[in-house]
Design a protein around this motif. Structure first.
Motif, short mmCIF file in Angstrom:
data_model
loop_
_atom_site.label_atom_id
_atom_site.label_comp_id
_atom_site.label_asym_id
_atom_site.label_seq_id
_atom_site.Cartn_x
_atom_site.Cartn_y
_atom_site.Cartn_z
N LYS A 59 0.82 -1.22 0.00
CA LYS A 59 0.00 0.00 0.00
C LYS A 59 0.85 1.27 0.00
CE LYS A 59 -3.87 -2.31 2.30
NZ LYS A 59 -4.46 -2.70 0.99
N ARG A 60 2.04 1.17 -0.55
CA ARG A 60 2.90 2.34 -0.68
C ARG A 60 2.84 2.93 -2.08
NH1 ARG A 60 8.40 0.14 1.70
NH2 ARG A 60 9.21 1.91 0.47
N ILE A 61 2.19 2.23 -2.99
CA ILE A 61 1.90 2.75 -4.32
C ILE A 61 0.39 2.72 -4.51
CG2 ILE A 61 1.94 2.21 -6.78
CD1 ILE A 61 4.85 1.58 -6.59
N ASN A 62 -0.16 3.86 -4.92
CA ASN A 62 -1.58 4.00 -5.18
C ASN A 62 -1.82 3.77 -6.66
OD1 ASN A 62 -4.24 4.77 -5.42
ND2 ASN A 62 -3.94 6.86 -4.68
N ALA A 63 -2.56 2.71 -7.00
CA ALA A 63 -2.78 2.37 -8.41
C ALA A 63 -3.76 3.30 -9.10
CB ALA A 63 -3.26 0.92 -8.52
N SER A 64 -4.53 4.06 -8.33
CA SER A 64 -5.50 4.99 -8.94
C SER A 64 -5.37 6.37 -8.29
CB SER A 64 -6.92 4.46 -8.79
OG SER A 64 -7.20 4.15 -7.43
N PRO A 65 -4.23 7.03 -8.50
CA PRO A 65 -3.96 8.29 -7.82
C PRO A 65 -4.75 9.47 -8.38
CG PRO A 65 -2.24 7.86 -9.41
CD PRO A 65 -3.14 6.65 -9.42
N ASP A 66 -4.97 10.45 -7.53
CA ASP A 66 -5.55 11.73 -7.94
C ASP A 66 -4.38 12.71 -8.05
OD1 ASP A 66 -7.07 13.97 -8.43
OD2 ASP A 66 -7.69 14.24 -6.33
N ILE A 67 -3.77 12.76 -9.21
CA ILE A 67 -2.59 13.60 -9.44
C ILE A 67 -3.06 15.02 -9.67
CG2 ILE A 67 -0.51 13.91 -10.83
CD1 ILE A 67 -0.95 10.96 -11.79
N LYS A 68 -2.55 15.96 -8.92
CA LYS A 68 -3.08 17.32 -9.05
C LYS A 68 -2.02 18.39 -8.77
CE LYS A 68 -4.97 17.01 -4.36
NZ LYS A 68 -6.22 16.94 -3.57
N ILE A 69 -2.24 19.55 -9.34
CA ILE A 69 -1.40 20.71 -9.09
C ILE A 69 -1.83 21.33 -7.76
CG2 ILE A 69 -0.80 23.03 -9.88
CD1 ILE A 69 -1.26 22.02 -12.75
N VAL A 70 -0.87 21.55 -6.87
CA VAL A 70 -1.19 22.11 -5.55
C VAL A 70 -0.64 23.52 -5.37
CG1 VAL A 70 -1.43 19.88 -4.42
CG2 VAL A 70 0.84 20.96 -4.54
N HIS A 71 0.21 23.95 -6.28
CA HIS A 71 0.75 25.32 -6.24
C HIS A 71 1.15 25.66 -7.65
CE1 HIS A 71 2.60 28.80 -4.22
NE2 HIS A 71 3.51 28.71 -5.17
N GLU A 72 0.90 26.92 -8.08
CA GLU A 72 1.13 27.22 -9.49
C GLU A 72 1.33 28.71 -9.74
OE1 GLU A 72 -0.97 25.88 -13.69
OE2 GLU A 72 -2.22 26.10 -11.91
N THR A 73 2.22 29.01 -10.68
CA THR A 73 2.32 30.34 -11.28
C THR A 73 2.25 30.13 -12.79
OG1 THR A 73 4.73 30.40 -11.62
CG2 THR A 73 3.91 31.02 -9.42
N ALA A 74 2.44 31.19 -13.55
CA ALA A 74 2.35 31.06 -15.01
C ALA A 74 3.36 30.06 -15.56
CB ALA A 74 2.54 32.42 -15.67
N THR A 75 4.56 30.03 -15.00
CA THR A 75 5.62 29.19 -15.56
C THR A 75 6.08 28.07 -14.64
OG1 THR A 75 7.31 30.71 -14.73
CG2 THR A 75 6.50 31.09 -16.97
N THR A 76 5.51 27.97 -13.45
CA THR A 76 5.94 26.94 -12.50
C THR A 76 4.74 26.25 -11.88
OG1 THR A 76 5.99 28.43 -10.59
CG2 THR A 76 8.00 28.27 -11.91
N ALA A 77 4.97 25.06 -11.35
CA ALA A 77 3.92 24.34 -10.64
C ALA A 77 4.54 23.31 -9.71
CB ALA A 77 2.96 23.65 -11.62
N THR A 78 3.82 22.98 -8.68
CA THR A 78 4.16 21.84 -7.82
C THR A 78 2.99 20.87 -7.88
OG1 THR A 78 5.52 23.15 -6.33
CG2 THR A 78 4.69 21.07 -5.48
N ILE A 79 3.31 19.61 -8.07
CA ILE A 79 2.30 18.56 -8.24
C ILE A 79 2.41 17.55 -7.11
CG2 ILE A 79 1.76 16.52 -9.66
CD1 ILE A 79 2.27 18.30 -12.11
N ASP A 80 1.27 17.15 -6.58
CA ASP A 80 1.18 16.05 -5.61
C ASP A 80 0.78 14.80 -6.37
OD1 ASP A 80 0.05 14.15 -3.67
OD2 ASP A 80 0.32 15.77 -2.23
N GLY A 81 1.64 13.78 -6.32
CA GLY A 81 1.40 12.57 -7.08
C GLY A 81 0.48 11.58 -6.41
N ASP A 82 0.02 11.87 -5.20
CA ASP A 82 -0.91 10.99 -4.48
C ASP A 82 -0.38 9.55 -4.39
OD1 ASP A 82 -3.24 10.43 -3.03
OD2 ASP A 82 -4.41 9.96 -4.83
#
Length: 357
Positions: A59-82
């Motif tokens: 259970k350390r890998i999620n086979a159906s993740p909700d991958i989403k941007i959690v912080h963003e500017t016009a040219t940068t972003a941080t993503i949480d891979g769930d």
């Protein structure tokens, strides 16, 4: 044993489907692993498949993740891979970087809460297909001791830079920042061969050629192997990858990066979440017309290819050339798998009730 590409691709995809991945994610994850095997980077291909399965079972890998941007500017972003497969999370992140670059000239994305993402080259090459320069790097399980230490504090922390060319294939600089990737030790273990001196040290910090040295407290060495041969430079490169991938994104970093192997528990109270990546894309035409750049890249390649050599039987190798040659051969003649990997894969097939190799 040599396996046809399409057979191995179908097999790998079926394993990911059996884990509960969507068809889209299973297809993408299989493509990343097959790209590694096709390019001759056997340490990061289907030989890793059982490792992903074991982490999923824990259970350390999620086979159906909700991958989403959690912080963003016009040219940068941080993503949480769930906690999803890095094989899926990293291409998602690189596409975000490419989309930002298409609009603003460059895009930079950090990723946290991910897992092992395969070969860095896969992700960086996505940008090349859009006439962009691609960057991809990731931190990894702590197996490497910094210069003058025998304590594992860094991963093999690979980085890749990909540059489009014109009539020639792109230049792909894809490398670990350690003296050797851990996967090469695994290959030596499966084949029962020693590793070259300078790859690994034992628990006392002495050189060893034992490919099993990590199991008895040893550690991999930074690129350069020792201070006299520039290991501080390898340490510096690895630190750069760790900071951009882990500290910047909010992922684990240094000794707190979770291990790829399932029998080792993740660190207690880590400062960040999961494995981290850093990906980027820059439009060539943000600097100059694309055709002019590609023409000069071709000139660059030609000049280095015709460099005088010490031995007439050896020629200068352009970064990415051996992998391209391997891919051309393996697409026609199949992908060679050592017996230990075939056994491992067939055990996975039996576990999930699918056809083996």
């Amino acid at each position: 044993m040599t396996v046809n590409e399409s057979q191995l691709r179908d097999f790998t995809q079926n394993i990911f489907l059996a884990m509960g991945c969507s068809h889209e994610h299973a297809t993408l994850a299989a493509d990343v692993l097959l790209k590694s095997d096709l390019r001759g980077i056997d340490s990061h291909g289907v030989a890793r498949l059982s490792g992903y399965v074991r982490l999923w079972e824990k259970k350390r890998i999620n086979a159906s993740p909700d991958i989403k941007i959690v912080h963003e500017t016009a040219t940068t972003a941080t993503i949480d891979g769930d906690a999803g497969l890095g094989l899926v999370v990293a291409p998602f992140a690189m596409q975000v970087a490419i989309d930002k670059a298409a609009q603003y000239g460059s895009g930079w994305v950090s990723v946290r809460n991910s897992n092992h993402f395969g070969i860095a080259g896969y992700h960086a090459m996505m940008a090349v297909e859009q006439d962009m320069i691609g960057f991809a790097m990731t931190n990894a399980s702590p197996l490497v001791a910094p210069t003058f230490s025998n304590e594992r504090l860094l991963g093999t922390n690979p980085m890749c830079y990909a540059f489009p060319a014109g009539k020639y294939p792109p230049v792909i600089v894809d490398m670990a920042t350690s003296a050797a990737a851990n996967g090469k030790l695994e290959i030596a273990q499966r084949s029962g061969k020693p590793v070259p001196e300078g790859w690994v040290q034992d628990a006392d910090g002495k050189y060893t050629t034992d490919p099993h040295a990590l199991k008895s407290g040893g550690s991999l060495l930074p690129l350069g192997s020792d201070r006299e041969h520039g290991s501080h430079k390898g340490f510096g490169l690895s630190a750069t990858v760790d900071i951009l991938s882990g500290v910047l994104s909010g992922a684990g970093f240094g000794p707190w990066v979770p291990p790829f192997v399932a029998f080792l528990e993740p660190p207690v109270n880590p400062p960040g979440q999961g494995i981290g990546h850093f990906l980027g894309a820059m439009r060539v035409d943000g600097f100059r017309p694309v055709e002019g750049f590609k023409k000069d890249m071709d000139t660059w390649i030609e000049r280095f290819k015709c460099a005088s050599t010490i031995d007439e039987s050896q020629k200068v190798i352009i970064p990415g050339e051996p992998e391209l040659e391997a891919e051309a051969d393996r697409r026609i003649n199949g992908i060679p798998l050592v017996d230990a990997v075939v056994k491992d894969l067939n055990e996975l097939a039996a576990k999930f009730g699918i056809a083996g190799l």
